[in-house]
Design an enzyme around this catalytic site. Sequence first.
Site, PDB file in Angstrom:
ATOM      1  N   LYS A  67       0.263   8.598  11.893  1.00 18.05           N
ATOM      2  CA  LYS A  67       0.916   7.462  11.231  1.00 18.05           C
ATOM      3  C   LYS A  67       2.033   7.965  10.353  1.00 18.05           C
ATOM      4  O   LYS A  67       2.093   9.122   9.949  1.00 18.05           O
ATOM      5  CB  LYS A  67      -0.095   6.663  10.396  1.00 18.05           C
ATOM      6  CG  LYS A  67      -0.801   7.426   9.266  1.00 18.05           C
ATOM      7  CD  LYS A  67      -0.023   7.599   7.980  1.00 18.05           C
ATOM      8  CE  LYS A  67      -0.832   8.318   6.896  1.00 18.05           C
ATOM      9  NZ  LYS A  67       0.000   8.706   5.712  1.00 18.05           N
TER      10      LYS A  67
ATOM     11  N   ASP B  41      -7.353   5.962   4.059  1.00 23.09           N
ATOM     12  CA  ASP B  41      -6.507   5.659   5.211  1.00 23.09           C
ATOM     13  C   ASP B  41      -7.301   5.350   6.477  1.00 23.09           C
ATOM     14  O   ASP B  41      -6.705   4.923   7.473  1.00 23.09           O
ATOM     15  CB  ASP B  41      -5.561   6.831   5.507  1.00 23.09           C
ATOM     16  CG  ASP B  41      -4.449   6.969   4.484  1.00 23.09           C
ATOM     17  OD1 ASP B  41      -4.334   6.090   3.610  1.00 23.09           O
ATOM     18  OD2 ASP B  41      -3.700   7.963   4.554  1.00 23.09           O
TER      19      ASP B  41
END
Length: 278
Positions: free
Chosen positions: A12, A134
């Site tokens: 990401k 996350d």
Amino acid sequence: MQTTLTLLSPAKLNLFLHITGRREDGYHDLQTLFQLLDWGDSLRFTANQSGKITLQGMDLNIPTTENLIYRAASLLQRGDLGIDIAVHKRIPPGAGLGGGSSNAATTLLALNRLWQLDLPAEELQALGATLGADVPVFVGGRTAWAEGIGEVLTPVNLEQRWYVIITPPCQVSTGQIFSHLQLTRNTSPIKMAAFFEGYSRNDCQELVRHLYPDVDASLSWLNRFAEARLTGTGASVFSGFGTESEARAVLQQLPNQWTGVVARGLNQSPVMASLDRE
């Protein structure tokens, strides 16, 4: 019963990162936009009835039981359910690309399928949050606007972009950055529209540039081609481009002391796409 799955565990980018406050529990409130990518690690899961969790291909100088993949599997393992997990790493550690969190989320999703647990996504996200802030966005499987400590997620559809991602030869300690006295912690929250109008930054970037000369140098080089930004707390930096050819033209000029990759932004995780096809 399905016994094997091979999944791309995506990296990401944090397209921006604002730290809007510090909580009494020591965590930080933040705003960010998680952009999922079509590039990452490869994980192959083979289910069995051994009652054991085994990892292959991991060499991160930590005990297996402390690895996020193992810890994620342990949250779901029961009875004689067993799994062998073969890992091919591409995402560098300490880079701000979410490799460990993505691997943990991919493991939760894969084992929920292979072990036929049928746990809802919300429960898997709650389990993931115990492993790291996350992890929930990777379990949710969508590019998303995030608030809170990163767990309050709003899916976002972004226009397709190609990213040049550069990783200098250093690892940045997230704990060091978030505990540093010079870190900006009082940025005012913004609306999503403000981001799309260009009003955003990474609040960690200037501090990381000061502490890590390699990060500073990579940002300066990439800024010659397009606005460059730190992802997370780094060490990786990135710039976005409208076409793959533009991005690859920049990557071809990359100095030898850094590693780099071109990756395409995705609105849906490749994990979700793969599971939908199975």
